[in-house]
Design a protein around this motif. Structure first.
Motif, PDB file in Angstrom:
ATOM      1  N   GLU A 115     -23.549  -2.571   5.995  1.00  0.00           N
ATOM      2  CA  GLU A 115     -23.756  -2.449   4.550  1.00  0.00           C
ATOM      3  C   GLU A 115     -22.498  -1.976   3.832  1.00  0.00           C
ATOM      4  O   GLU A 115     -22.082  -2.550   2.825  1.00  0.00           O
ATOM      5  CB  GLU A 115     -24.905  -1.479   4.264  1.00  0.00           C
ATOM      6  CG  GLU A 115     -25.382  -1.493   2.816  1.00  0.00           C
ATOM      7  CD  GLU A 115     -26.101  -2.786   2.447  1.00  0.00           C
ATOM      8  OE1 GLU A 115     -25.749  -3.354   1.401  1.00  0.00           O
ATOM      9  OE2 GLU A 115     -26.975  -3.222   3.204  1.00  0.00           O
ATOM     10  N   ARG A 116     -21.875  -0.928   4.368  1.00  0.00           N
ATOM     11  CA  ARG A 116     -20.700  -0.361   3.705  1.00  0.00           C
ATOM     12  C   ARG A 116     -19.703   0.092   4.761  1.00  0.00           C
ATOM     13  O   ARG A 116     -20.077   0.506   5.859  1.00  0.00           O
ATOM     14  CB  ARG A 116     -21.057   0.832   2.813  1.00  0.00           C
ATOM     15  CG  ARG A 116     -22.017   0.493   1.688  1.00  0.00           C
ATOM     16  CD  ARG A 116     -22.160   1.652   0.711  1.00  0.00           C
ATOM     17  NE  ARG A 116     -20.960   1.838  -0.101  1.00  0.00           N
ATOM     18  CZ  ARG A 116     -20.667   1.103  -1.177  1.00  0.00           C
ATOM     19  NH1 ARG A 116     -21.459   0.110  -1.553  1.00  0.00           N
ATOM     20  NH2 ARG A 116     -19.571   1.343  -1.872  1.00  0.00           N
ATOM     21  N   ILE A 120     -16.532   0.380   0.854  1.00  0.00           N
ATOM     22  CA  ILE A 120     -16.516  -1.036   0.464  1.00  0.00           C
ATOM     23  C   ILE A 120     -17.902  -1.642   0.678  1.00  0.00           C
ATOM     24  O   ILE A 120     -18.491  -1.483   1.745  1.00  0.00           O
ATOM     25  CB  ILE A 120     -15.475  -1.825   1.281  1.00  0.00           C
ATOM     26  CG1 ILE A 120     -14.082  -1.230   1.090  1.00  0.00           C
ATOM     27  CG2 ILE A 120     -15.485  -3.303   0.900  1.00  0.00           C
ATOM     28  CD1 ILE A 120     -13.047  -1.813   2.028  1.00  0.00           C
ATOM     29  N   ASP A 121     -18.413  -2.336  -0.331  1.00  0.00           N
ATOM     30  CA  ASP A 121     -19.672  -3.073  -0.241  1.00  0.00           C
ATOM     31  C   ASP A 121     -19.381  -4.392   0.473  1.00  0.00           C
ATOM     32  O   ASP A 121     -18.915  -5.353  -0.145  1.00  0.00           O
ATOM     33  CB  ASP A 121     -20.217  -3.309  -1.652  1.00  0.00           C
ATOM     34  CG  ASP A 121     -21.430  -4.241  -1.674  1.00  0.00           C
ATOM     35  OD1 ASP A 121     -21.980  -4.547  -0.589  1.00  0.00           O
ATOM     36  OD2 ASP A 121     -21.810  -4.686  -2.775  1.00  0.00           O
ATOM     37  N   GLY A 124     -21.221  -7.573  -0.652  1.00  0.00           N
ATOM     38  CA  GLY A 124     -20.660  -7.966  -1.939  1.00  0.00           C
ATOM     39  C   GLY A 124     -19.314  -8.657  -1.780  1.00  0.00           C
ATOM     40  O   GLY A 124     -19.020  -9.643  -2.476  1.00  0.00           O
ATOM     41  N   VAL A 143     -27.078  -8.323   7.883  1.00  0.00           N
ATOM     42  CA  VAL A 143     -26.585  -6.953   7.721  1.00  0.00           C
ATOM     43  C   VAL A 143     -27.149  -6.101   8.848  1.00  0.00           C
ATOM     44  O   VAL A 143     -28.358  -5.870   8.936  1.00  0.00           O
ATOM     45  CB  VAL A 143     -26.981  -6.379   6.343  1.00  0.00           C
ATOM     46  CG1 VAL A 143     -26.439  -4.962   6.193  1.00  0.00           C
ATOM     47  CG2 VAL A 143     -26.462  -7.273   5.225  1.00  0.00           C
TER      48      VAL A 143
END
Length: 527
Positions: A115-116, A120-121, A124, A143
């Motif tokens: 996820e992160r 940082i996403d 995204g 994910v």
């Protein structure tokens, strides 16, 4: 010495299965995501493989991995190998345009991410990259977290991988924005790891801390696979921070480590270094004589091996044996790895590349053997430019062989510059600067000069225990003047705090091309 993993497995899944069978209760991994034994890692890989298969990952699929070093990366990598999918490591330093290039060029069908990472996403970031390649089907995004893929839903639908199958497409870091995808087989990677483990002398009770990013082949072959063929515990960190790494080396009683000259110089120059707390005996380093000497003398790693390689060779080409004479290891005279041939070829003259040079002559290093890549994915012209019909790989590196066939790498062919007709390899000058007691890291490039064509420009990071301003640029010039020929003495020296804003690859190598661009602007030579 190790025996290289039982019966000598030639595929990644078989090597893992052997490790689980031979050392089930031995610690396999320590790092972000947890601490697991080989038995537990095997179960994690089974669960992840089943989840990926249920999500639609098929044999032959190109699957991107986008996450930091940790248990998630390890279990995903082995799970994809179980499914006979091809892993495409994606750099966590990629911007959307770079990610878009790899997604499209590698024909990635699935991206597995977390996820992160460090704020940082990642989903995204992937979405931003996908938006830049509208002419290709968007990959599915999975994910990974502690809840997914959940309990194992039965057997993993897979057939045995073959040694000759592509296991990895490694995008070279280099200095270009859009690099090439190196295709490496199971046999190339496992064999390369086994050869390196033998040279280092890895034992099942060793504790090996590697900070090399897993999205580079030094992270997959020379970290994960060295561990799996030897049964040793692999330790890592999500982000390289010298103080934290020194603490981990001490607290976990690590016996082996690895890195390039930049990594080791950061450790050696850190104020928290307390060599008395370390338990290092060896590992491998891609470093010059001055740095190698400090690794042995200061860190106490008396069995440290010197290494030379590149992604296109999976990556190790030549490496010391841990029991080689210290002088040979420090000076970088390395026997080629088993199954690898090395020759030195002329780089100048009427027909450069046609003449094979004898011992003592410097030229381009060319390599042939079992660990050389299949080629660059979907880039036949680029492949033909570096890999000839007889299987010789042009490395783009300069080197020399001695009478016993040992190789010494001199520098990158494209980084060499000419000062008044004399060739200068940046490493020759960097070594001299690294010998200065106040210098932590030095990098040298050639910049234009109206009289000599080019002259050296040096950028230097000082040790953290050196007072700012106490070592002047003129002092560093004079230090070099007393130790090297005049044409190698830097015309310009600049002291900087870090290279991060100038250009650093994910494997902690300074990007010479970007450093030169920076120098031209700063020195007013771009006009």
């Amino acid at each position: 010495m190790i025996d290289g993993g039982g019966s000598g497995a030639a595929t990644i899944p078989d090597a893992l299965a052997e490790a689980v069978a031979r050392w089930p209760d031995g610690e396999a991994f320590v790092g972000p995501g947890g601490r697991v034994t080989w038995r537990q890692l095997g179960a994690e890989v089974d669960r992840t493989a089943a989840g990926l298969a249920a999500a639609g990952v098929m044999p032959g699929d190109h699957v991107g991995l986008l996450m930091g070093n940790g248990l998630d990366w390890v279990r995903s990598f082995y799970a994809l190998a179980r499914l006979r999918a091809v892993t495409v490591p994606l750099s966590t330093r990629f911007k959307p345009a770079e990610l878009a290039f790899c997604l499209g060029q590698a024909r990635i069908t699935t991206v597995v991410c977390v996820e992160r990472l460090l704020g940082i996403d990642l989903p995204g970031l992937i979405a931003d990259g996908v938006a830049l390649v509208p002419d290709r089907p968007a990959p599915r995004v999975l994910v990974l977290d502690r809840a997914w893929p959940g309990p194992m839903p039965g057997a993993v639908p897979t057939s045995a991988a073959r040694p000759s199958e592509t296991a990895l497409i490694q995008y070279t870091s280099g200095t270009t924005a859009f690099p090439k995808g190196v295709m490496l087989t199971h046999a190339a990677m496992v064999g390369n790891a086994r050869g390196a483990a033998r040279r280092i002398g890895v034992q099942p009770d060793d504790r090996y801390l590697s900070v090399r990013p897993y999205y580079h082949v030094a992270g997959t072959t020379l970290s994960l696979l060295v561990s799996v063929v030897s049964g040793c515990c692999l330790l890592t960190v999500e982000r390289f921070e010298p103080g934290a790494v020194l603490a981990l080396l001490a607290d976990e009683r690590c016996t082996l480590t690895s890195g390039n000259d930049t990594i080791f110089l950061m450790l050696l120059g850190h104020p928290d270094l307390d060599a008395g707390r370390l338990h290092l005996r060896g590992g491998w380093a891609a470093a010059g004589p001055e740095v190698m000497a400090q690794i042995v003398e200061v860190l106490g790693a008396t069995g440290m091996c010197n290494a030379y390689g590149l992604s296109e060779a999976a990556p190790n080409v030549a490496m010391s044996w841990a029991h080689d004479p210290l002088a040979l290891r420090v000076e970088g005279w390395l026997p080629p790895q088993d199954g690898v041939e090395v020759r030195i070829v002329e780089t100048e003259g009427v027909d450069p590349g046609d003449q094979v040079l004898g011992p003592g002559h410097t030229g381009e290093i060319q390599v042939r053997g079992t660990s050389v890549m299949q080629g660059y994915f979907d880039q036949p012209e680029a492949t033909a430019a570096v890999l000839d019909a007889e299987g010789w790989l042009r490395t783009g590196d300069l080197g020399v062989l001695d009478a016993e066939g040992r190789l010494r790498m001199v520098g990158r062919l494209k980084d060499v510059f000419r000062v008044g007709g004399e060739n200068v390899a940046p490493a020759e000058v960097e070594e001299v600067l690294h010998a200065h007691p106040a210098v932590a890291v030095a990098q040298v490039v050639g910049v234009p000069d109206p009289r000599l064509g080019e002259v050296p420009a040096a950028y230097v990071v000082l040790r953290t225990d050196v007072a700012n301003g106490s070592v002047g640029e003129d002092e560093l010039v004079e230090w070099c003047r007393a130790r090297v020929a005049g044409f190698r003495v830097p015309r310009y020296v600049r002291v900087v705090d870090t290279f991060d804003g100038i250009g650093m690859t994910g494997s902690s190598k300074v990007q010479k091309a970007r450093l030169r661009e920076h120098a031209l602007v700063e020195l007013g030579l771009d006009r």
